[in-house]
Structure formats: C-alpha cells, structure tokens
Design an enzyme around this catalytic site. Structure first.
Site, PDB file in Angstrom:
ATOM      1  N   THR A   1      12.769 -42.862   4.803  1.00 29.06           N
ATOM      2  CA  THR A   1      12.541 -42.962   6.251  1.00 29.06           C
ATOM      3  C   THR A   1      11.923 -41.694   6.804  1.00 29.06           C
ATOM      4  O   THR A   1      10.899 -41.730   7.511  1.00 29.06           O
ATOM      5  CB  THR A   1      13.860 -43.271   6.986  1.00 29.06           C
ATOM      6  OG1 THR A   1      14.406 -44.489   6.488  1.00 29.06           O
ATOM      7  CG2 THR A   1      13.611 -43.410   8.479  1.00 29.06           C
ATOM      8  N   LEU A   2      12.540 -40.544   6.495  1.00 27.60           N
ATOM      9  CA  LEU A   2      11.978 -39.286   6.980  1.00 27.60           C
ATOM     10  C   LEU A   2      10.628 -39.018   6.319  1.00 27.60           C
ATOM     11  O   LEU A   2       9.692 -38.550   6.983  1.00 27.60           O
ATOM     12  CB  LEU A   2      12.931 -38.132   6.704  1.00 27.60           C
ATOM     13  CG  LEU A   2      12.417 -36.746   7.135  1.00 27.60           C
ATOM     14  CD1 LEU A   2      12.107 -36.713   8.629  1.00 27.60           C
ATOM     15  CD2 LEU A   2      13.413 -35.654   6.768  1.00 27.60           C
TER      16      LEU A   2
ATOM     17  N   GLU B   1       0.818  -1.208   0.000  1.00 25.28           N
ATOM     18  CA  GLU B   1       0.000   0.000   0.000  1.00 25.28           C
ATOM     19  C   GLU B   1       0.855   1.262   0.000  1.00 25.28           C
ATOM     20  O   GLU B   1       0.511   2.257  -0.646  1.00 25.28           O
ATOM     21  CB  GLU B   1      -0.920   0.011   1.231  1.00 25.28           C
ATOM     22  CG  GLU B   1      -1.925  -1.126   1.275  1.00 25.28           C
ATOM     23  CD  GLU B   1      -1.440  -2.331   2.053  1.00 25.28           C
ATOM     24  OE1 GLU B   1      -2.266  -2.983   2.705  1.00 25.28           O
ATOM     25  OE2 GLU B   1      -0.210  -2.622   2.004  1.00 25.28           O
TER      26      GLU B   1
ATOM     27  N   ARG C   1      13.326 -24.152  -3.758  1.00 24.77           N
ATOM     28  CA  ARG C   1      14.195 -23.828  -2.628  1.00 24.77           C
ATOM     29  C   ARG C   1      14.198 -22.322  -2.377  1.00 24.77           C
ATOM     30  O   ARG C   1      14.116 -21.864  -1.240  1.00 24.77           O
ATOM     31  CB  ARG C   1      15.630 -24.285  -2.909  1.00 24.77           C
ATOM     32  CG  ARG C   1      15.887 -25.773  -2.785  1.00 24.77           C
ATOM     33  CD  ARG C   1      17.374 -26.045  -3.024  1.00 24.77           C
ATOM     34  NE  ARG C   1      17.728 -27.456  -2.900  1.00 24.77           N
ATOM     35  CZ  ARG C   1      18.956 -27.937  -3.027  1.00 24.77           C
ATOM     36  NH1 ARG C   1      19.965 -27.110  -3.297  1.00 24.77           N
ATOM     37  NH2 ARG C   1      19.205 -29.233  -2.903  1.00 24.77           N
TER      38      ARG C   1
END
Length: 367
Positions: A299-300, A57, A189
C-alpha cells in the site's frame, strides 16, 4: 575542456575511495575525500568522518604540514566557502599556500555553489573542475538531491519470492529472504539518515527498525567499530494512532518520529490522511534528513510510486514460489495503458547469499 593526466585520474580515484570511508558516519553531511600531492608524492590525505568534525581538506592539510606549500590538492567536492560548524576549507587551502586545486564537482549547496572555487581563484590558486565528476556525484546522491530540490533521496526496499509475492494469503512473510540478505539490509539502514515504515508493518512484525551492529557484514564491522554506530531516525506513519508503548520500536535506543494527529510530525490536513510529499519535505527541512530508507508493504509502496517520491528501488528476490494467491509487491497503480507503466533503470544486480538483489532507479514519465 581540461586535459587531465593519468596521474590526475589515479589521485582523484584515491580521494573518492577515501570519501567512501565516511558513508556510515557523515550524514547529513556529504562524503568528501582529499589528497594533497607535491612533486609526485602524496604528502597528505583525509576524509570527512562526521558532521561538526574537521572536513577532508583539514585532515589532509594537517598531514601535509609545510609540504602543502606549492602542492596540488585533489578534492571530491568543491571546498566550502562559508563559516558553519567549521571554518571554510577554501580559506584553509589559501593559508596553506597550495598552488593548485582539482575538484571533481562543484558543490550543489547554495551557500557554496562556485563561491569556494572563486575564492581560490581570487587568491591566485589554479582551479580545475570536473575530474571523475560522475564518480563524485555517485558518492552523494542524497545530499545532492536535498540541495537541488529540498526533498530527501528515497530508497524503497522490497522483498519477494521469485513470482513476486511478499507474503502468503494469510499474511505470513518471515522469512522470505535468507540471513545474508537481512544482513545486507542492515548495511543500507546504517547508511541512511532515517528509516521509514508504517504502524501496520511495525505492529505485524514487532519491528525495532534499528541498526544492529552485530548483524552488519563483517566487511563493514572491520572498518566501522560498534562505538561509532549511528542510529538513523525511525519515522513511523501512524495515521490511525495504532502504536503502543510496549512495541520493540519504543524499547530500543534511537530517535523516533511518529507521523500522526498529535504526533511528532503532524498530519497535513484535517481528514487524518498523510500528505507524503509535505511530510517528506518537513523531514528534510525540520529534521535534517537527506536519505530515507523505506521498509513497508504494497500500500505504501504504491502510494510512494504514484506520488513520484521513490528515487531507487532495492528489491531482494528469493528463490521461492508462493503462488498467485499470495500478496503482491505493489498495490494498484491505476495504469490503463502500456505508455503509463513505470520504467526502471537497473543499476546493479548481484547475488546476496541465496537471494538476488536488484537495484534500480525509477524513471517517471512527464505528464
């Protein structure tokens, strides 16, 4: 319900397009755009570029100058009403004597949450809310989730062959996807507040996990100069204390947080396990992170799914076959019935170079 005109839709669409220009620079602040119109003419416009700098603004009002008197301001997010690092935008619009403000959505920030709208109305300014609201929501999923839940928005990036394998049986995985897909990952990323991975992934790939401007798509480079590059915080889960100083992770610029016993972020129990929910909450609360981009193995990935921490999966599928003796995308989830399977809502499918990128939100069933 307010009957917005075709012109209203056109101008708010312009404001949303402006807001998108800040996607690589505004975190942890939201992306916001503003357009000021008087007598059918755009007299001012702007977007929020970086935390601590003027809001959308302010840029639009500076451009409009005295033409803001009696004008209509189109804003993608309710103007702020509190003093932070910058003065409240609602106050600025009042001082500029605009006649009307159209907001795409109310601000989910508890410090605002309707107060900016009320401030404007108390000053005699006509305020309407809800124009292209879903488009405005889509601008800031991470900011909105943090404000509503105190948790970050989590995107889980995975890459696999067409038969769902992430590596050969011996662990080799570079490179499953092509160069265009890897450039595409750089773009994700660069938009995140933090990149999260495990010490195993960092050590196996000797990964730096940083944003490399020269690898960003040319379309991004054209609007995002290297001098403005913002490195997300790199968060590494290192339960067993395996990280060593010679790794690329520690040789490249950018902030790092190691989650470990004695690390930058402490483990949350005495058994050397990582409480992912508590860790993510701490990253948001203590380190101002709205948006986590996760790059890790099966796994994660399975742990995050089991704990219902993943909001969106970004999956790159390569036109390759690796065989069932390879390593799969997800580890064991312990599902015993088809009623327990994890449903995905596919938001986008597109070809990136020779690979296919699927973006899907995760739907968790109520227990």
């Amino acid at each position: 319900m307010t009957a917005f005109t075709a012109t209203d839709y056109q101008i708010m669409s312009r404001a949303i397009s402006l807001a998108k220009r800040g996607v690589y620079t505004t975190p942890p602040n939201p992306n916001v755009g503003c357009v000021i119109v008087k007598a059918g003419e755009i007299v001012g416009e702007g977007f929020h570029y970086r935390a601590g700098e003027p809001h959308a603004e302010v840029h639009a009002l500076r451009m409009a100058g005295e033409k803001s008197v009696g004008a209509t301001a189109y804003v993608t997010l309710e103007p702020c009403s509190h003093y932070g690092r910058t003065p409240p935008c609602a106050e600025g619009l009042i001082k500029a004597k605009v006649a009307k403000v159209i907001c795409a959505m109310q601000d989910p920030n508890p410090q605002v949450a309707g107060r900016g709208i009320q401030m404007l109305r108390d000053a005699g300014i006509d305020v309407e809310v809800g124009l292209l609201e879903q488009d405005a929501v889509n601008l800031n999923p991470a900011f909105i989730k943090r404000m509503q839940t105190g948790m970050p928005f989590v995107q889980l990036k995975m890459a696999a062959s067409l038969d769902g394998q992430t590596a050969l049986a011996n662990g080799q995985s570079q490179w499953i996807t092509g160069p265009q897909a890897r450039q595409d990952v750089q773009k994700f990323r660069a938009q995140s507040g933090a990149i999260l991975s495990t010490s195993k992934t960092v050590i196996d790939d000797n990964a730096s996990l940083n944003v490399r401007w020269q690898e960003l798509p040319e379309s991004v480079q054209a609007h995002y100069p290297e001098s403005q590059l913002r490195q997300p915080i790199r968060v590494i889960l290192d339960r067993q204390g395996l990280l060593t100083p010679e790794l690329k992770l520690f040789q490249t610029a950018g902030e790092r947080l190691v989650v470990a016993a004695g690390g930058d972020v402490q483990l949350h129990d005495g058994q050397k396990t990582i409480d992912l929910t508590a860790t993510f909450s701490e990253l948001t609360r203590e380190h101002n992170i709205n948006h986590l981009w996760v790059e890790a193995g099966a796994t994660l990935a399975s742990s995050l799914i089991k704990e219902r921490l993943v909001d969106e999966i970004v999956l790159y599928l390569a036109p390759k076959i690796m065989g069932s003796d390879g390593r799969g995308l997800f580890g064991a989830l312990g599902l015993e019935s088809m009623t327990d399977i994890i449903d995905l809502d596919i938001k986008d499918v597109r070809q990136v170079g020779s690979d296919i990128r699927i973006t899907a939100s995760v739907s968790y069933k109520d227990k």
